[in-house]
Design an enzyme around this catalytic site. Sequence first.
Site, PDB file in Angstrom:
ATOM      1  N   ASN A 152       0.481  -0.761   0.151  1.00 40.97           N
ATOM      2  CA  ASN A 152       0.190   0.043  -0.343  1.00 40.97           C
ATOM      3  C   ASN A 152       0.727   0.826   0.181  1.00 40.97           C
ATOM      4  O   ASN A 152       0.608   2.352  -0.391  1.00 40.97           O
ATOM      5  CB  ASN A 152      -1.071   0.000   1.123  1.00 40.97           C
ATOM      6  CG  ASN A 152      -0.424  -0.003   2.024  1.00 40.97           C
ATOM      7  OD1 ASN A 152       0.443  -0.316   2.975  1.00 40.97           O
ATOM      8  ND2 ASN A 152      -0.950   0.738   3.819  1.00 40.97           N
ATOM      9  N   GLU A 250       4.537  -4.762  11.883  1.00 37.05           N
ATOM     10  CA  GLU A 250       3.331  -3.160  11.896  1.00 37.05           C
ATOM     11  C   GLU A 250       2.142  -4.015  11.478  1.00 37.05           C
ATOM     12  O   GLU A 250       2.589  -3.735  10.444  1.00 37.05           O
ATOM     13  CB  GLU A 250       4.217  -1.737  11.494  1.00 37.05           C
ATOM     14  CG  GLU A 250       3.110  -0.805  11.934  1.00 37.05           C
ATOM     15  CD  GLU A 250       2.186  -0.667  10.971  1.00 37.05           C
ATOM     16  OE1 GLU A 250       0.642  -1.096  11.107  1.00 37.05           O
ATOM     17  OE2 GLU A 250       2.032   0.354   9.483  1.00 37.05           O
ATOM     18  N   CYS A 284      -3.312   0.937   6.852  1.00 43.36           N
ATOM     19  CA  CYS A 284      -3.383  -0.145   8.062  1.00 43.36           C
ATOM     20  C   CYS A 284      -4.019   1.012   9.484  1.00 43.36           C
ATOM     21  O   CYS A 284      -5.022   0.041  10.015  1.00 43.36           O
ATOM     22  CB  CYS A 284      -1.712  -0.327   8.799  1.00 43.36           C
ATOM     23  SG  CYS A 284      -0.391   1.055   8.933  1.00 43.36           S
ATOM     24  N   GLU A 462       8.524   1.922  15.252  1.00 39.45           N
ATOM     25  CA  GLU A 462       8.668   2.854  14.344  1.00 39.45           C
ATOM     26  C   GLU A 462       8.654   4.473  13.647  1.00 39.45           C
ATOM     27  O   GLU A 462       7.804   4.896  14.502  1.00 39.45           O
ATOM     28  CB  GLU A 462       8.591   2.174  12.158  1.00 39.45           C
ATOM     29  CG  GLU A 462       8.598   0.536  12.849  1.00 39.45           C
ATOM     30  CD  GLU A 462       8.263   0.412  11.357  1.00 39.45           C
ATOM     31  OE1 GLU A 462       9.275  -0.202  10.320  1.00 39.45           O
ATOM     32  OE2 GLU A 462       6.719   0.431  10.460  1.00 39.45           O
TER      33      GLU A 462
END
Length: 491
Positions: A152, A250, A284, A462
């Site tokens: 994505n 993630e 997400c 992150e």
Amino acid sequence: METLANFIDGAFCPPVGGAYFETDDPFTAEAWGLIPRSGAEDVDRAVAAARRAFREGAWPAMTPGQRGAALHRIAEAIAENAEELARIEVRDNGKTYKEMLAQVKRIPDWYRFFGGLADKITGAVLPSDKPGHMNYLTREPLGVIAMVTPWNSPLMLLAWKLAPALAAGNTAVVKPSEFTSASALRFAELVAATGLPSGVLNVVTGLGSEAGAALVGHRDVAKVAFTGGVGGGCSVYSAAAVGLKPVSLELGGKSPNIVFEDADLEMAARGVVAGIFGSGGQSCVAGSRLLVQRGIHDRLVARIVELTGKIRLGDPMSPDTDIGPVATRPQFERIMTCIGWAKEDGAAVATGGSQVPDPSGGRALFVAPTIFTGVRNDMRIAQEEVFGPVLCVIPFDDEAEAVAIANDTRFGLGAGLWTRDVARVHRVAARLEAGTVWVNTYKITSHLSPFGGYKASGLGREGGMEMIGGYLQTKSVWLNLTDEVAYGFPL
């Protein structure tokens, strides 16, 4: 048709087995390139190159400041080629050019930020409770980092991993999504032109079950950094555990966007629409659950439906397009399956709820921006990540119920909160089980701030100054300052 190649040890090379698969343009639905279907031998070559570059040659000989300068050169290369990289991303994943260009233009910030931290890595001298002995700590890179990235936002999510890993002195082998491999390969070519030593960055394409599995399980990989779905994350976690490798994951989300009666309703409505329908819902942190206090439920839903009706679907390269096609057929089928669940379970369609014919008359896969009302939080549509333009609306009565509904999910990536009550902001934010809470805004991220999730949304973070530590390990050094060895034995 263009034939792409893996990037290993500073050069492009075909897959050892000679196998390829086609990659499609989501808008034209036509295959435009052949991607290497790499296997274990290709992964072995890439990991060996990365391990060699980590242990010998120019890279380990660099000072931290020189590593930082190398990252700054990467940032400049991205900035100079942003338009080309954005076009490649659009051709691969179908997102709009205006979104991908804005995203690519932000990527250099990550390399500049972590490049600036490269010479800020420090150790420590510890107090010693052993007479005549000194104890100090050093922070050292881990080694070869395996990076598995999704389709994505390929280059952005690679930057979140690669920038801190290189700043810390590691080397990398990247396995991009089989659906979006082209931008990572072009990026590797640009990076090589900046003078980064051969083997520091390697890109091996292929399927997750083949190249991905071989990379994650490779004995010479020191850490795995993964972004993707929960199923893939569990597989990565399990495979890495065999080698006792640290991981950062993630994963997905089912993020609540909570609107209280005292909120600025126009601001909230626009934020909700952007939070779920931006990127076509293929994000997400998409705000896919709208929690609305009952007193404003009908007014807010009516306004959101009105705004949704103005969203323009079409050619992702057109500046007039708001949402491009769904990136892949499997994802389109997943979205339509989830829409079917909602209808079966009794949710009401406020707008959308179906496939939309390609506005250009082609074969691209479009889903109408969809809003379901009458949703209970135990419905499948409220619990499963759709990863598409689908919003479910759930009413609540008071603050306690809002928090309970928000937290009643296996996910915990993000949450939105819309209110004018400052005290409520702090109360609710403290109780939400989410790695990021946005207040009167949504989907803001920065290289300055850590990002990651609670529960099934992942492990680790992150971004942010402290996150470089995820690519370092600590060594304790004891120094005897006396003329006797331990335990009192004479020399």
